[in-house]
Design a protein around this motif. Structure first.
Motif, PDB file in Angstrom:
ATOM      1  N   PRO A  24       0.847  -1.204   0.000  1.00 32.40           N
ATOM      2  CA  PRO A  24       0.000   0.000   0.000  1.00 32.40           C
ATOM      3  C   PRO A  24       0.879   1.250   0.000  1.00 32.40           C
ATOM      4  N   ARG A  25       0.372   2.344  -0.544  1.00 30.25           N
ATOM      5  CA  ARG A  25       1.087   3.622  -0.441  1.00 30.25           C
ATOM      6  C   ARG A  25       0.534   4.307   0.813  1.00 30.25           C
ATOM      7  N   LEU A  26       1.164   3.999   1.922  1.00 30.03           N
ATOM      8  CA  LEU A  26       0.574   4.409   3.199  1.00 30.03           C
ATOM      9  C   LEU A  26       0.508   5.927   3.365  1.00 30.03           C
ATOM     10  N   GLU A  27       1.597   6.606   2.945  1.00 28.40           N
ATOM     11  CA  GLU A  27       1.572   8.069   3.121  1.00 28.40           C
ATOM     12  C   GLU A  27       0.467   8.693   2.292  1.00 28.40           C
ATOM     13  N   LYS A  28       0.346   8.180   1.084  1.00 25.07           N
ATOM     14  CA  LYS A  28      -0.702   8.695   0.185  1.00 25.07           C
ATOM     15  C   LYS A  28      -2.083   8.446   0.806  1.00 25.07           C
ATOM     16  N   LEU A  29      -2.256   7.237   1.317  1.00 29.38           N
ATOM     17  CA  LEU A  29      -3.548   6.903   1.932  1.00 29.38           C
ATOM     18  C   LEU A  29      -3.872   7.849   3.085  1.00 29.38           C
ATOM     19  N   HIS A  30      -2.857   8.147   3.876  1.00 27.28           N
ATOM     20  CA  HIS A  30      -3.095   9.054   5.012  1.00 27.28           C
ATOM     21  C   HIS A  30      -3.435  10.461   4.529  1.00 27.28           C
ATOM     22  N   GLU A  31      -2.721  10.881   3.489  1.00 31.01           N
ATOM     23  CA  GLU A  31      -2.998  12.209   2.942  1.00 31.01           C
ATOM     24  C   GLU A  31      -4.444  12.269   2.403  1.00 31.01           C
ATOM     25  N   LEU A  32      -4.829  11.235   1.665  1.00 32.54           N
ATOM     26  CA  LEU A  32      -6.182  11.212   1.095  1.00 32.54           C
ATOM     27  C   LEU A  32      -7.231  11.197   2.200  1.00 32.54           C
ATOM     28  N   ALA A  33      -6.968  10.411   3.224  1.00 28.83           N
ATOM     29  CA  ALA A  33      -7.930  10.326   4.337  1.00 28.83           C
ATOM     30  C   ALA A  33      -8.090  11.696   4.982  1.00 28.83           C
ATOM     31  N   HIS A  34      -6.987  12.426   5.122  1.00 27.63           N
ATOM     32  CA  HIS A  34      -7.082  13.764   5.720  1.00 27.63           C
ATOM     33  C   HIS A  34      -7.832  14.741   4.818  1.00 27.63           C
ATOM     34  N   GLU A  35      -7.637  14.598   3.519  1.00 27.70           N
ATOM     35  CA  GLU A  35      -8.374  15.488   2.610  1.00 27.70           C
ATOM     36  C   GLU A  35      -9.875  15.197   2.685  1.00 27.70           C
ATOM     37  N   ILE A  36     -10.214  13.921   2.805  1.00 27.07           N
ATOM     38  CA  ILE A  36     -11.639  13.572   2.933  1.00 27.07           C
ATOM     39  C   ILE A  36     -12.191  14.134   4.247  1.00 27.07           C
ATOM     40  N   ALA A  37     -11.410  14.006   5.306  1.00 23.08           N
ATOM     41  CA  ALA A  37     -11.858  14.528   6.602  1.00 23.08           C
ATOM     42  C   ALA A  37     -12.041  16.041   6.528  1.00 23.08           C
ATOM     43  N   SER A  38     -11.113  16.740   5.852  1.00 23.95           N
ATOM     44  CA  SER A  38     -11.249  18.206   5.731  1.00 23.95           C
ATOM     45  C   SER A  38     -12.507  18.556   4.961  1.00 23.95           C
ATOM     46  N   ALA A  39     -12.748  17.821   3.871  1.00 26.40           N
ATOM     47  CA  ALA A  39     -13.933  18.128   3.057  1.00 26.40           C
ATOM     48  C   ALA A  39     -15.194  17.948   3.892  1.00 26.40           C
ATOM     49  N   LEU A  40     -15.260  16.877   4.646  1.00 32.93           N
ATOM     50  CA  LEU A  40     -16.469  16.633   5.443  1.00 32.93           C
ATOM     51  C   LEU A  40     -16.618  17.681   6.542  1.00 32.93           C
ATOM     52  N   ALA A  41     -15.489  18.154   7.077  1.00 33.89           N
ATOM     53  CA  ALA A  41     -15.562  19.195   8.106  1.00 33.89           C
ATOM     54  C   ALA A  41     -16.025  20.517   7.500  1.00 33.89           C
ATOM     55  N   GLN A  42     -15.546  20.805   6.273  1.00 34.81           N
ATOM     56  CA  GLN A  42     -15.904  22.078   5.627  1.00 34.81           C
ATOM     57  C   GLN A  42     -17.319  22.069   5.052  1.00 34.81           C
ATOM     58  N   MET A  43     -17.787  20.886   4.700  1.00 32.06           N
ATOM     59  CA  MET A  43     -19.082  20.801   3.994  1.00 32.06           C
ATOM     60  C   MET A  43     -20.011  19.865   4.760  1.00 32.06           C
ATOM     61  N   PRO A  44     -20.685  20.398   5.764  1.00 30.51           N
ATOM     62  CA  PRO A  44     -21.513  19.542   6.621  1.00 30.51           C
ATOM     63  C   PRO A  44     -22.642  18.841   5.868  1.00 30.51           C
ATOM     64  N   ASN A  45     -22.990  19.370   4.677  1.00 34.63           N
ATOM     65  CA  ASN A  45     -24.076  18.736   3.912  1.00 34.63           C
ATOM     66  C   ASN A  45     -23.613  17.565   3.072  1.00 34.63           C
ATOM     67  N   LEU A  46     -22.305  17.380   3.021  1.00 31.87           N
ATOM     68  CA  LEU A  46     -21.746  16.349   2.145  1.00 31.87           C
ATOM     69  C   LEU A  46     -21.887  14.966   2.773  1.00 31.87           C
ATOM     70  N   HIS A  47     -22.473  14.046   2.009  1.00 30.67           N
ATOM     71  CA  HIS A  47     -22.534  12.646   2.431  1.00 30.67           C
ATOM     72  C   HIS A  47     -21.747  11.832   1.427  1.00 30.67           C
ATOM     73  N   LEU A  48     -20.908  10.969   1.931  1.00 30.28           N
ATOM     74  CA  LEU A  48     -20.017  10.229   1.037  1.00 30.28           C
ATOM     75  C   LEU A  48     -20.219   8.741   1.147  1.00 30.28           C
ATOM     76  N   VAL A  49     -20.234   8.074  -0.020  1.00 34.32           N
ATOM     77  CA  VAL A  49     -19.973   6.635  -0.025  1.00 34.32           C
ATOM     78  C   VAL A  49     -18.587   6.505  -0.634  1.00 34.32           C
ATOM     79  N   LEU A  50     -17.707   5.861   0.080  1.00 34.04           N
ATOM     80  CA  LEU A  50     -16.345   5.734  -0.390  1.00 34.04           C
ATOM     81  C   LEU A  50     -16.143   4.335  -0.961  1.00 34.04           C
ATOM     82  N   GLY A  51     -15.410   4.267  -2.070  1.00 32.30           N
ATOM     83  CA  GLY A  51     -15.060   2.965  -2.630  1.00 32.30           C
ATOM     84  C   GLY A  51     -13.574   2.965  -2.918  1.00 32.30           C
ATOM     85  N   HIS A  52     -12.968   1.799  -2.969  1.00 32.62           N
ATOM     86  CA  HIS A  52     -11.570   1.766  -3.400  1.00 32.62           C
ATOM     87  C   HIS A  52     -11.271   0.530  -4.224  1.00 32.62           C
ATOM     88  N   GLY A  53     -10.259   0.695  -5.074  1.00 36.07           N
ATOM     89  CA  GLY A  53      -9.842  -0.388  -5.957  1.00 36.07           C
ATOM     90  C   GLY A  53      -8.873  -1.324  -5.265  1.00 36.07           C
TER      91      GLY A  53
END
Ligand code: IPE
Length: 274
Positions: A24-53
């Motif tokens: 796994p690209r662990l650093e990348k995964l952590h960075e992506l997870a933080h970006e998702i967390a920021s988006a959800l914090a900034q956009m309270p109306n956003l609901h996400l279904v996450l998928g991965h390959g």
């Protein structure tokens, strides 16, 4: 307050190391997870279904054992054993990568819940046939982030198969009616001139796609679930049915790009009805 539902895929090529199997690209995964967390914090109306390959976890074994193709119509005992051994191997690899993804999401403070597709989905001819969406809907209603991933699936015609994240998203889109599907990978989008990659296509409409204006680039590496051509075909089939839906194919390799995409800033290639 109207909520917005987005289906977001983190492509296997983005979150795994292509050169080294099962890495796994662990650093990348952590960075992506933080970006998702920021988006959800900034956009309270956003609901996400996450998928991965599955990237370098699932695809090599899947190719070796021809897992997506399923059993031959009249398999010998040896063929059967070989097929199901491979099925279990691919299951293990897909699950193993999911653990890394869930760890990263957890560490970023996201309330994410993995819903293993093999436990909930059966398919027919490599398409979702039955999927009880009760738990996934309950997770969304509870403000959680449900996570699905490309997985081995029991198929009523072929014995077994593999459904990609996009295959799963196609079913989810028809039932949950999201406004956007975001497909984050390594490729910046759809190129006018692949593999030279100097002219990115910003927007493709359904008419242009149907008129054959776009020739999809081949996947840069082994991809048993079809690569870019399959993505375009699936997404435009959905857009044909749901003209309000848009899909975006973009690279999340550059820091901040995933957050930008979630915030509706222009990234990659947009696929739309008009
Ligand atoms: C592939 O899923 C699943 C397996 C090979 C087990 P995807 O098609 O969604 O994965 P990527 O993004 O191509 O790796």
């Amino acid at each position: 307050m109207t909520t917005e539902l987005v289906l977001l895929k983190l492509g296997g090529s983005l979150i795994t190391d292509k050169e080294t199997p099962y890495t796994p690209r662990l650093e990348k995964l952590h960075e992506l997870a933080h970006e998702i967390a920021s988006a959800l914090a900034q956009m309270p109306n956003l609901h996400l279904v996450l998928g991965h390959g599955s990237g370098s976890f699932g695809h090599a074994a899947a190719r070796l054992y021809r897992t997506r193709e399923g059993l031959s119509p009249t398999p010998t005992g040896d063929e059967r054993r070989f097929y199901w051994k491979g099925f279990a191997e691919v299951w293990y690899r897909a699950w193993q990568l999911n653990r890394f993804v869930m760890d990263a999401l957890y560490q970023a403070g996201l309330p994410a819940i993995a819903l293993a597709p093999i436990s909930a989905v059966t398919s027919r001819e490599v398409r979702v046939w039955r999927w009880d969406l009760g738990p996934l809907r309950a997770a969304l209603d509870a403000g959680l982030v449900p996570v699905v991933y490309g997985d081995v699936i029991f198929d009523e015609e072929r014995g077994g198969t593999i459904l990609s994240t996009e295959d799963l998203f196609a079913y989810l889109a028809r039932h949950l009616r999201p406004r956007r599907i975001l497909l984050a990978g390594l490729e910046a989008g759809v190129w006018e001139d692949f593999p030279a990659r100097t002219r990115l296509v910003r927007r493709i409409t359904l008419d242009a796609y149907r008129a054959g204006a776009v020739r999809a680039q081949a996947s840069a590496w082994v991809d048993v679930t079809g690569g870019m051509a399959a993505k375009l075909e699936l997404m435009f089939a959905l857009i044909g049915e749901m003209p309000n839906l848009t899909a975006h194919i973009f690279s999340a390799e550059e820091s901040g790009n995933l957050l930008r995409a979630l915030r509706r800033e222009e990234v990659g290639t947009e696929l739309a009805a008009l």
